[in-house]
Write an enzyme that holds these catalytic residues in place. Structure first.
Site, PDB file in Angstrom:
ATOM      1  NE  ARG A 136      -1.675   1.549   3.925  1.00 53.02           N
ATOM      2  CZ  ARG A 136      -2.017   2.004   4.979  1.00 53.02           C
ATOM      3  NH1 ARG A 136      -3.291   1.624   5.386  1.00 53.02           N
ATOM      4  NH2 ARG A 136      -1.346   2.126   6.017  1.00 53.02           N
TER       5      ARG A 136
ATOM      6  CG  HIS B  77      -5.934  11.880  11.637  1.00 50.22           C
ATOM      7  ND1 HIS B  77      -5.321  11.448  12.686  1.00 50.22           N
ATOM      8  CD2 HIS B  77      -5.131  10.996  10.407  1.00 50.22           C
ATOM      9  CE1 HIS B  77      -4.412  10.724  12.440  1.00 50.22           C
ATOM     10  NE2 HIS B  77      -4.230  10.191  11.215  1.00 50.22           N
TER      11      HIS B  77
ATOM     12  CG  HIS C 212      -5.196   6.843   7.686  1.00 46.04           C
ATOM     13  ND1 HIS C 212      -4.788   5.797   8.481  1.00 46.04           N
ATOM     14  CD2 HIS C 212      -4.837   8.200   8.308  1.00 46.04           C
ATOM     15  CE1 HIS C 212      -4.178   6.408   9.685  1.00 46.04           C
ATOM     16  NE2 HIS C 212      -4.120   7.468   9.440  1.00 46.04           N
TER      17      HIS C 212
ATOM     18  CB  THR D  22      -2.575  13.650   7.336  1.00 51.35           C
ATOM     19  OG1 THR D  22      -2.253  12.486   6.309  1.00 51.35           O
ATOM     20  CG2 THR D  22      -1.584  13.536   8.428  1.00 51.35           C
TER      21      THR D  22
ATOM     22  CG  HIS E 149     -37.436   9.316  24.783  1.00 47.79           C
ATOM     23  ND1 HIS E 149     -36.130   9.284  24.024  1.00 47.79           N
ATOM     24  CD2 HIS E 149     -37.862  10.603  24.766  1.00 47.79           C
ATOM     25  CE1 HIS E 149     -36.156  10.661  23.352  1.00 47.79           C
ATOM     26  NE2 HIS E 149     -37.222  11.196  23.671  1.00 47.79           N
TER      27      HIS E 149
END
Ligand code: HCA
Ligand code: CU
Length: 373
Positions: free
Chosen positions: A130, A193, A191, A164, A286
């Site tokens: 990769r 972040h 990927h 990134t 609820h």
């Protein structure tokens, strides 16, 4: 077809304050393999001898998952990965003009030469490769295409789009992946972040646009505030696209708790899926609906991920919650008692009524019910 790569052992160990021992890493790898991730990124072997030994140990467990080692574009890193017996190497090298000029002091052509030489070397040694043009989403598009085409020519198996610093929005990610897919014929990895809390949304958008491998960590740990979380992306793929792959979703809570223990990072109560509150229902309306059919207020049932639903008794509650609490504690009460407990909850100024307080009520009944007067 979409696969999951877990990088808790590499990206996750880059979390400030986190180091895993060899035994902890082996336990984590076992849990991940048993859960059903496709690739385990086990570490960057040249960083320390300990990491080298751990990557090697994990590679030799006979897991179903493939094992990947993180590498710089250097033969030395590839050699180290080879002697760890991994299946994959993940080579990263940023090719943005800013990084090339300011940090590497290298022109693009020279960088591409170094990257392709490393890919060729790894392929010649039987590895799957990769390549990640790190900071992909902020890199000049022409640089990306140039380096990726060269990588493809050298036999790369996947290109990873690394967001990134979490610079994408879902729509931008979708369009970006679509564009790359139309310009390159290669399998894509993503990927993401989580600097703005968008990692899972961006990963899902990348999948929708055609990425076929998603990087995750358990509890989303990693550099700074981390990356996409294993449980969030698996549940999103499961709920919205009926993808399962025989993942043991009911193990997610145990996996999450184990990583929390080893990392020393508590699971916030409001963390999706594995947080304390993920299946706790509070408002009276609820609770009465959930008692009837949990799907009114649960996107997916608690049991699917190994959890139990819970009801919170406080001033917002109705009689259903009191009944449920007593049922759980195996206590029987008449209508009068039920109302007394509800009244107490309504008057409590701070926090919820604990199970101990309810138990006290029954113990103290004979002693003239001290608490509820
Ligand atoms: C890093 C950065 C990285 C690399 C991802 C990858 C990123 O080296 O820590 O090699 O695929 O976010 O870009 O995690
Ligand atoms: Cu990263």
């Amino acid at each position: 077809m979409v696969e999951i790569l877990d990088t808790t052992l590499r990206e996750g160990e880059q979390t400030p304050g986190v180091t895993f021992s060899v035994e902890e890493k082996l336990t984590i790898a076992n849990l991940l393999d048993d859960f059903g991730v496709n690739i385990i990124e086990a570490g960057h072997p040249v960083v320390t001898e300990d990491i080298y030994n751990t990557v090697k140990l994990i590679s030799n467990q006979g897991f179903n998952a493939d094992i990947l080692a993180h590498c710089r574009a250097k033969k030395e890193d590839i050699n180290s990965a080879i002697s760890c017996d991994v299946d994959w190497v993940g080579i990263f090298f940023c090719v943005s003009n800013k990084r090339l000029n300011q940090q590497f002091k290298l022109d693009l052509e020279k960088a591409i030469e170094q990257i392709t030489n490393t890919i060729t070397y790894a392929k010649d040694h039987g590895l799957k490769v990769r390549y990640t043009p790190e900071d992909t989403t902020r890199t000049e598009y022409e640089n990306l295409i140039k380096v990726s085409r060269a990588a493809i020519e050298s036999g790369v198996d996947r290109i990873s789009i690394a967001d990134t610093v979490g610079a994408m929005t879902p729509i931008n990610m979708y369009n970006f992946v679509k564009k790359i897919k139309s310009d390159l014929n290669v399998d894509l990895n993503v990927h993401c972040h989580n600097d703005l809390g968008l990692a899972t949304a961006n990963s899902l958008a990348a999948y929708e646009a055609g990425a076929t491998l998603i990087d995750v960590t358990v509890n989303g740990i990693g550099e700074r505030v981390g990356i996409t979380s294993l449980s969030e992306i698996c549940l999103a793929l499961n709920c919205f696209y009926q993808i399962n792959h025989n993942w043991k979703l009911n193990k997610l809570t145990e996996i999450s708790q184990t990583i929390s223990n080893y990392s020393g990072l508590n699971i916030p109560p409001n963390m999706p899926i594995v947080g304390e509150n993920a299946f706790s229902h509070k408002a009276g309306l609820h609770v009465s609906a959930v008692v009837n059919d949990p799907s009114h207020y649960e996107l997916f049932p608690a049991e699917l991920v190994g959890r139990k639903r819970n009801f919170i008794l406080d001033k917002m509650s109705g009689i259903h919650t009191v009944r449920k609490k007593l049922e759980k504690l195996k206590l029987e009460a008449n209508k009068d008692d039920l109302e007394k407990i509800l009244n107490y909850a309504k008057q409590k100024r701070k926090g919820m009524v604990t199970e101990n307080e309810i138990l006290n009520f029954f113990t103290n009944q004979e002693n003239e019910n001290i608490m509820f007067q």
